[in-house]
Design a protein around this motif. Structure first.
Motif, PDB file in Angstrom:
ATOM      1  N   ASP A   1      36.094  67.556  55.449  1.00 48.01           N
ATOM      2  CA  ASP A   1      34.683  67.283  55.228  1.00 48.01           C
ATOM      3  C   ASP A   1      34.507  65.774  55.091  1.00 48.01           C
ATOM      4  N   CYS A   2      33.817  65.176  56.038  1.00 43.07           N
ATOM      5  CA  CYS A   2      33.690  63.712  56.055  1.00 43.07           C
ATOM      6  C   CYS A   2      32.892  63.177  54.868  1.00 43.07           C
ATOM      7  N   ARG A   3      32.146  64.023  54.185  1.00 46.99           N
ATOM      8  CA  ARG A   3      31.396  63.569  53.006  1.00 46.99           C
ATOM      9  C   ARG A   3      32.327  63.213  51.849  1.00 46.99           C
ATOM     10  N   ASP A   4      33.592  63.562  51.962  1.00 46.64           N
ATOM     11  CA  ASP A   4      34.570  63.219  50.929  1.00 46.64           C
ATOM     12  C   ASP A   4      35.101  61.794  51.067  1.00 46.64           C
ATOM     13  N   PHE A   5      34.787  61.126  52.167  1.00 44.79           N
ATOM     14  CA  PHE A   5      35.309  59.781  52.411  1.00 44.79           C
ATOM     15  C   PHE A   5      34.280  58.726  52.030  1.00 44.79           C
ATOM     16  N   SER A   6      34.774  57.584  51.534  1.00 40.74           N
ATOM     17  CA  SER A   6      33.874  56.529  51.057  1.00 40.74           C
ATOM     18  C   SER A   6      33.004  55.972  52.164  1.00 40.74           C
ATOM     19  N   PHE A   7      33.483  55.965  53.425  1.00 39.34           N
ATOM     20  CA  PHE A   7      32.668  55.407  54.497  1.00 39.34           C
ATOM     21  C   PHE A   7      31.356  56.167  54.662  1.00 39.34           C
ATOM     22  N   PHE A   8      31.378  57.472  54.383  1.00 38.30           N
ATOM     23  CA  PHE A   8      30.164  58.276  54.528  1.00 38.30           C
ATOM     24  C   PHE A   8      29.081  57.758  53.589  1.00 38.30           C
ATOM     25  N   TYR A   9      29.457  57.490  52.370  1.00 38.83           N
ATOM     26  CA  TYR A   9      28.475  57.061  51.368  1.00 38.83           C
ATOM     27  C   TYR A   9      27.984  55.639  51.608  1.00 38.83           C
ATOM     28  N   LEU A  10      28.756  54.811  52.297  1.00 42.65           N
ATOM     29  CA  LEU A  10      28.293  53.467  52.609  1.00 42.65           C
ATOM     30  C   LEU A  10      27.061  53.495  53.515  1.00 42.65           C
ATOM     31  N   ALA A  11      26.976  54.491  54.387  1.00 47.90           N
ATOM     32  CA  ALA A  11      25.868  54.565  55.337  1.00 47.90           C
ATOM     33  C   ALA A  11      24.791  55.571  54.924  1.00 47.90           C
ATOM     34  N   ALA A  12      25.033  56.346  53.897  1.00 46.31           N
ATOM     35  CA  ALA A  12      24.078  57.376  53.460  1.00 46.31           C
ATOM     36  C   ALA A  12      22.800  56.737  52.911  1.00 46.31           C
ATOM     37  N   PRO A  13      21.687  57.460  52.925  1.00 48.14           N
ATOM     38  CA  PRO A  13      20.400  56.896  52.511  1.00 48.14           C
ATOM     39  C   PRO A  13      20.379  56.317  51.097  1.00 48.14           C
ATOM     40  N   GLU A  14      21.113  56.913  50.175  1.00 47.55           N
ATOM     41  CA  GLU A  14      21.093  56.446  48.791  1.00 47.55           C
ATOM     42  C   GLU A  14      21.645  55.031  48.661  1.00 47.55           C
ATOM     43  N   THR A  15      22.646  54.706  49.454  1.00 38.76           N
ATOM     44  CA  THR A  15      23.285  53.391  49.357  1.00 38.76           C
ATOM     45  C   THR A  15      22.917  52.466  50.509  1.00 38.76           C
ATOM     46  N   ASN A  16      22.219  52.984  51.521  1.00 36.41           N
ATOM     47  CA  ASN A  16      21.851  52.196  52.689  1.00 36.41           C
ATOM     48  C   ASN A  16      20.419  52.526  53.120  1.00 36.41           C
ATOM     49  N   PRO A  17      19.421  52.253  52.259  1.00 34.38           N
ATOM     50  CA  PRO A  17      18.044  52.598  52.610  1.00 34.38           C
ATOM     51  C   PRO A  17      17.511  51.818  53.806  1.00 34.38           C
ATOM     52  N   SER A  18      18.121  50.681  54.133  1.00 31.74           N
ATOM     53  CA  SER A  18      17.673  49.897  55.284  1.00 31.74           C
ATOM     54  C   SER A  18      18.181  50.459  56.613  1.00 31.74           C
ATOM     55  N   ARG A  19      19.099  51.439  56.544  1.00 34.40           N
ATOM     56  CA  ARG A  19      19.637  52.131  57.725  1.00 34.40           C
ATOM     57  C   ARG A  19      20.416  51.211  58.661  1.00 34.40           C
ATOM     58  N   ASN A  20      21.038  50.181  58.113  1.00 33.22           N
ATOM     59  CA  ASN A  20      21.838  49.247  58.911  1.00 33.22           C
ATOM     60  C   ASN A  20      23.240  49.782  59.154  1.00 33.22           C
TER      61      ASN A  20
END
Length: 84
Positions: A1-20
């Motif tokens: 499950d890729c949601r277990d990896f830190s890279f997923f959270y770097l791009a997720a809306p909660e941590t990347n609201p600018s969608r960069n």
């Protein structure tokens, strides 16, 4: 499950609201491919719903070799540096 990896959270809306696209710091690949960095981008539906993360991993060797192979005009030079 890729949601277990830190890279997923770097791009997720909660941590990347600018969608960069987000570049990770250099890390040692747990699969044994050497030092790497990853570029991760969130992707959204046309309605704006967050669907997931797309990314690419690159070894530091590939990046360094690309910088070294650059042909720059006017006696220019290339440098490789990090955020710090």
């Amino acid at each position: 499950d890729c949601r277990d990896f830190s890279f997923f959270y770097l791009a997720a809306p909660e941590t990347n609201p600018s969608r960069n696209t987000i570049w990770t710091d250099i890390y040692e690949d747990p699969a044994g491919n050497g030092w790497m960095t990853s570029a991760v981008s969130p992707f959204y539906s046309e309605q704006g719903e967050f669907l997931g993360v797309a990314g690419v991993d690159m070894t530091l060797d590939v990046i360094v070799n690309q910088v070294l192979a650059m042909e720059l005009p006017w006696q220019g030079f290339a440098m490789l540096f990090d955020a710090e």
